[in-house]
Design a protein around this motif. Structure first.
Motif, PDB file in Angstrom:
ATOM      1  N   ALA A   1      -7.206   8.395 -20.703  1.00 53.12           N
ATOM      2  CA  ALA A   1      -5.868   8.150 -21.259  1.00 53.12           C
ATOM      3  C   ALA A   1      -4.790   8.717 -20.335  1.00 53.12           C
ATOM      4  CB  ALA A   1      -5.752   8.756 -22.653  1.00 53.12           C
ATOM      5  N   ASP A   2      -5.030   9.900 -19.783  1.00 53.92           N
ATOM      6  CA  ASP A   2      -4.076  10.513 -18.861  1.00 53.92           C
ATOM      7  C   ASP A   2      -3.922   9.664 -17.601  1.00 53.92           C
ATOM      8  OD1 ASP A   2      -2.371  12.713 -17.817  1.00 53.92           O
ATOM      9  OD2 ASP A   2      -4.048  12.983 -16.426  1.00 53.92           O
ATOM     10  N   MET A   3      -5.034   9.238 -17.027  1.00 56.31           N
ATOM     11  CA  MET A   3      -4.988   8.450 -15.796  1.00 56.31           C
ATOM     12  C   MET A   3      -4.305   7.107 -16.058  1.00 56.31           C
ATOM     13  SD  MET A   3      -8.057   7.721 -13.152  1.00 56.31           S
ATOM     14  CE  MET A   3      -7.811   6.779 -11.659  1.00 56.31           C
ATOM     15  N   GLU A   4      -4.636   6.477 -17.184  1.00 56.69           N
ATOM     16  CA  GLU A   4      -4.015   5.192 -17.529  1.00 56.69           C
ATOM     17  C   GLU A   4      -2.501   5.333 -17.670  1.00 56.69           C
ATOM     18  OE1 GLU A   4      -4.160   2.599 -21.524  1.00 56.69           O
ATOM     19  OE2 GLU A   4      -6.100   2.696 -20.486  1.00 56.69           O
ATOM     20  N   ALA A   5      -2.045   6.389 -18.324  1.00 50.54           N
ATOM     21  CA  ALA A   5      -0.605   6.614 -18.498  1.00 50.54           C
ATOM     22  C   ALA A   5       0.082   6.798 -17.141  1.00 50.54           C
ATOM     23  CB  ALA A   5      -0.361   7.829 -19.389  1.00 50.54           C
ATOM     24  N   ARG A   6      -0.564   7.513 -16.244  1.00 49.07           N
ATOM     25  CA  ARG A   6      -0.007   7.709 -14.898  1.00 49.07           C
ATOM     26  C   ARG A   6       0.058   6.377 -14.147  1.00 49.07           C
ATOM     27  NH1 ARG A   6       0.336  13.200 -13.778  1.00 49.07           N
ATOM     28  NH2 ARG A   6      -0.854  14.485 -15.223  1.00 49.07           N
ATOM     29  N   GLU A   7      -0.980   5.561 -14.279  1.00 53.68           N
ATOM     30  CA  GLU A   7      -0.991   4.241 -13.642  1.00 53.68           C
ATOM     31  C   GLU A   7       0.162   3.385 -14.168  1.00 53.68           C
ATOM     32  OE1 GLU A   7      -4.786   2.326 -14.165  1.00 53.68           O
ATOM     33  OE2 GLU A   7      -5.851   3.997 -13.262  1.00 53.68           O
TER      34      GLU A   7
ATOM     35  N   ALA B   1       0.828  -1.211   0.000  1.00 53.13           N
ATOM     36  CA  ALA B   1       0.000   0.000   0.000  1.00 53.13           C
ATOM     37  C   ALA B   1       0.859   1.255   0.000  1.00 53.13           C
ATOM     38  CB  ALA B   1      -0.931  -0.009   1.213  1.00 53.13           C
ATOM     39  N   ARG B   2       1.897   1.276   0.827  1.00 52.98           N
ATOM     40  CA  ARG B   2       2.797   2.436   0.870  1.00 52.98           C
ATOM     41  C   ARG B   2       3.491   2.627  -0.481  1.00 52.98           C
ATOM     42  NH1 ARG B   2       5.273   6.118   3.241  1.00 52.98           N
ATOM     43  NH2 ARG B   2       4.483   5.995   5.337  1.00 52.98           N
ATOM     44  N   SER B   3       3.975   1.541  -1.067  1.00 58.49           N
ATOM     45  CA  SER B   3       4.653   1.629  -2.371  1.00 58.49           C
ATOM     46  C   SER B   3       3.704   2.123  -3.455  1.00 58.49           C
ATOM     47  CB  SER B   3       5.214   0.265  -2.775  1.00 58.49           C
ATOM     48  OG  SER B   3       6.230  -0.125  -1.894  1.00 58.49           O
ATOM     49  N   ALA B   4       2.490   1.602  -3.458  1.00 54.77           N
ATOM     50  CA  ALA B   4       1.509   1.998  -4.476  1.00 54.77           C
ATOM     51  C   ALA B   4       1.135   3.471  -4.331  1.00 54.77           C
ATOM     52  CB  ALA B   4       0.270   1.115  -4.382  1.00 54.77           C
ATOM     53  N   ALA B   5       0.868   3.904  -3.109  1.00 49.65           N
ATOM     54  CA  ALA B   5       0.503   5.305  -2.875  1.00 49.65           C
ATOM     55  C   ALA B   5       1.653   6.230  -3.254  1.00 49.65           C
ATOM     56  CB  ALA B   5       0.108   5.510  -1.418  1.00 49.65           C
ATOM     57  N   THR B   6       2.869   5.875  -2.855  1.00 52.17           N
ATOM     58  CA  THR B   6       4.041   6.693  -3.156  1.00 52.17           C
ATOM     59  C   THR B   6       4.272   6.787  -4.661  1.00 52.17           C
ATOM     60  OG1 THR B   6       5.037   6.113  -1.034  1.00 52.17           O
ATOM     61  CG2 THR B   6       6.529   6.945  -2.739  1.00 52.17           C
ATOM     62  N   ALA B   7       4.145   5.663  -5.361  1.00 49.62           N
ATOM     63  CA  ALA B   7       4.342   5.649  -6.812  1.00 49.62           C
ATOM     64  C   ALA B   7       3.270   6.474  -7.516  1.00 49.62           C
ATOM     65  CB  ALA B   7       4.339   4.216  -7.327  1.00 49.62           C
ATOM     66  N   ALA B   8       2.027   6.346  -7.088  1.00 46.61           N
ATOM     67  CA  ALA B   8       0.937   7.110  -7.705  1.00 46.61           C
ATOM     68  C   ALA B   8       1.142   8.604  -7.490  1.00 46.61           C
ATOM     69  CB  ALA B   8      -0.407   6.668  -7.139  1.00 46.61           C
ATOM     70  N   ILE B   9       1.512   8.978  -6.276  1.00 45.73           N
ATOM     71  CA  ILE B   9       1.730  10.391  -5.975  1.00 45.73           C
ATOM     72  C   ILE B   9       2.887  10.939  -6.807  1.00 45.73           C
ATOM     73  CG2 ILE B   9       2.491  12.002  -4.169  1.00 45.73           C
ATOM     74  CD1 ILE B   9       0.802  10.213  -2.200  1.00 45.73           C
ATOM     75  N   ALA B  10       3.937  10.143  -6.978  1.00 42.72           N
ATOM     76  CA  ALA B  10       5.089  10.578  -7.775  1.00 42.72           C
ATOM     77  C   ALA B  10       4.706  10.854  -9.222  1.00 42.72           C
ATOM     78  CB  ALA B  10       6.192   9.523  -7.717  1.00 42.72           C
ATOM     79  N   GLU B  11       3.690  10.156  -9.720  1.00 44.60           N
ATOM     80  CA  GLU B  11       3.258  10.336 -11.103  1.00 44.60           C
ATOM     81  C   GLU B  11       2.087  11.313 -11.233  1.00 44.60           C
ATOM     82  OE1 GLU B  11       4.862   9.489 -13.677  1.00 44.60           O
ATOM     83  OE2 GLU B  11       6.345   8.252 -12.637  1.00 44.60           O
ATOM     84  N   SER B  12       1.756  11.971 -10.151  1.00 41.66           N
ATOM     85  CA  SER B  12       0.659  12.934 -10.162  1.00 41.66           C
ATOM     86  C   SER B  12       1.211  14.351 -10.318  1.00 41.66           C
ATOM     87  CB  SER B  12      -0.127  12.831  -8.859  1.00 41.66           C
ATOM     88  OG  SER B  12       0.561  13.472  -7.793  1.00 41.66           O
ATOM     89  N   ALA B  13       0.318  15.299 -10.309  1.00 41.33           N
ATOM     90  CA  ALA B  13       0.714  16.713 -10.345  1.00 41.33           C
ATOM     91  C   ALA B  13       1.171  17.202  -8.974  1.00 41.33           C
ATOM     92  CB  ALA B  13      -0.462  17.559 -10.831  1.00 41.33           C
ATOM     93  N   PHE B  14       1.162  16.297  -7.985  1.00 38.20           N
ATOM     94  CA  PHE B  14       1.476  16.684  -6.604  1.00 38.20           C
ATOM     95  C   PHE B  14       2.574  15.815  -5.984  1.00 38.20           C
ATOM     96  CE2 PHE B  14      -3.062  17.120  -7.572  1.00 38.20           C
ATOM     97  CZ  PHE B  14      -3.160  18.511  -7.577  1.00 38.20           C
ATOM     98  N   PRO B  15       3.719  15.645  -6.653  1.00 43.19           N
ATOM     99  CA  PRO B  15       4.760  14.755  -6.104  1.00 43.19           C
ATOM    100  C   PRO B  15       5.306  15.222  -4.765  1.00 43.19           C
ATOM    101  CG  PRO B  15       5.623  16.046  -7.936  1.00 43.19           C
ATOM    102  CD  PRO B  15       4.136  16.281  -7.895  1.00 43.19           C
TER     103      PRO B  15
ATOM    104  N   ALA C   1       5.246   0.835 -13.138  1.00 47.17           N
ATOM    105  CA  ALA C   1       6.622   0.576 -13.589  1.00 47.17           C
ATOM    106  C   ALA C   1       7.614   0.920 -12.482  1.00 47.17           C
ATOM    107  CB  ALA C   1       6.922   1.379 -14.856  1.00 47.17           C
ATOM    108  N   ARG C   2       7.340   1.964 -11.708  1.00 47.39           N
ATOM    109  CA  ARG C   2       8.192   2.315 -10.562  1.00 47.39           C
ATOM    110  C   ARG C   2       8.249   1.177  -9.549  1.00 47.39           C
ATOM    111  NH1 ARG C   2       9.242   7.761  -9.114  1.00 47.39           N
ATOM    112  NH2 ARG C   2       8.551   9.235 -10.692  1.00 47.39           N
ATOM    113  N   MET C   3       7.190   0.374  -9.521  1.00 50.06           N
ATOM    114  CA  MET C   3       7.094  -0.746  -8.575  1.00 50.06           C
ATOM    115  C   MET C   3       7.559  -2.060  -9.196  1.00 50.06           C
ATOM    116  SD  MET C   3       3.323   0.144  -7.021  1.00 50.06           S
ATOM    117  CE  MET C   3       3.383  -1.163  -5.773  1.00 50.06           C
ATOM    118  N   GLY C   4       8.000  -2.000 -10.455  1.00 51.10           N
ATOM    119  CA  GLY C   4       8.438  -3.210 -11.135  1.00 51.10           C
ATOM    120  C   GLY C   4       7.278  -4.058 -11.654  1.00 51.10           C
ATOM    121  N   ILE C   5       6.130  -3.441 -11.876  1.00 54.37           N
ATOM    122  CA  ILE C   5       4.938  -4.153 -12.340  1.00 54.37           C
ATOM    123  C   ILE C   5       4.663  -3.756 -13.791  1.00 54.37           C
ATOM    124  CG2 ILE C   5       2.454  -4.475 -12.015  1.00 54.37           C
ATOM    125  CD1 ILE C   5       2.921  -3.994  -9.012  1.00 54.37           C
TER     126      ILE C   5
END
Length: 167
Positions: A144-150, A22-36, A155-159
């Motif tokens: 499309a934007d959300m999918e690209a961010r996902e 959960a921490r890794s997923a949240a951190t990765a998502a935030i890093a790919e958002s407009a609010f890193p 990928a940051r998580m190796g998935i």
């Protein structure tokens, strides 16, 4: 500083490292958002995950979305866009919101995609976190934007790209 809380009911395998996932997923998502800056701010930023059964998610989906069925993930944002933009500024704790995953739906979808439950749950956690940050998939452009961010967050998580087989 990012605080990720997680609660799993008895249906979820307790031997899995859900906290770290959960921490890794949240951190990765935030890093790919407009609010890193949310992950490195001195201001406390919090979000929570609940790993629940299908019945609980079904009830929440019916109550909050008017859909009488379980779904894989629900997000309940608490922060407004202007609060996210000022998240790096000093202030009180910023609550991003809550994310809830349905175990049965998650397992069925993972099996259909021939991936592990952990990998699929990570995708849903990233997806849910992006919803807390104001992203949606209501039209083709935003989807499309959300999918690209996902894809980048995973990928940051190796998935691998979870949408690769859909194209």
């Amino acid at each position: 500083m990012l605080e990720v809380a997680i609660e799993a009911d008895g249906e979820w395998d307790s031997s899995t490292g859900w906290d770290e996932l959960a921490r890794s997923a949240a951190t990765a998502a935030i890093a790919e958002s407009a609010f890193p800056q949310l992950t490195s701010s001195e201001r406390m930023v919090e979000l929570s995950f609940r790993l629940a059964g299908d019945k609980e998610v079904h009830a929440l989906n019916a109550e909050w979305r008017g859909k009488d069925k379980a779904t894989n993930v629900l997000s309940f944002p608490m922060a407004e866009a202007h609060e996210l933009a000022k998240a790096a500024s000093p202030g009180p704790e910023l609550m991003l919101g809550d994310i809830i995953l349905a175990r049965g739906v998650c397992i069925a979808e993972a099996a259909e995609k021939a991936i592990s439950i952990e990998e699929h749950a990570a995708h849903l956690m990233v997806h849910g976190t992006l919803h807390l940050l104001g992203y949606d998939h209501m039209d083709d452009e935003s989807a499309a934007d959300m999918e690209a961010r996902e894809i980048r967050a995973l990928a940051r998580m190796g998935i691998a790209d979870p949408y690769a087989g859909d194209r």
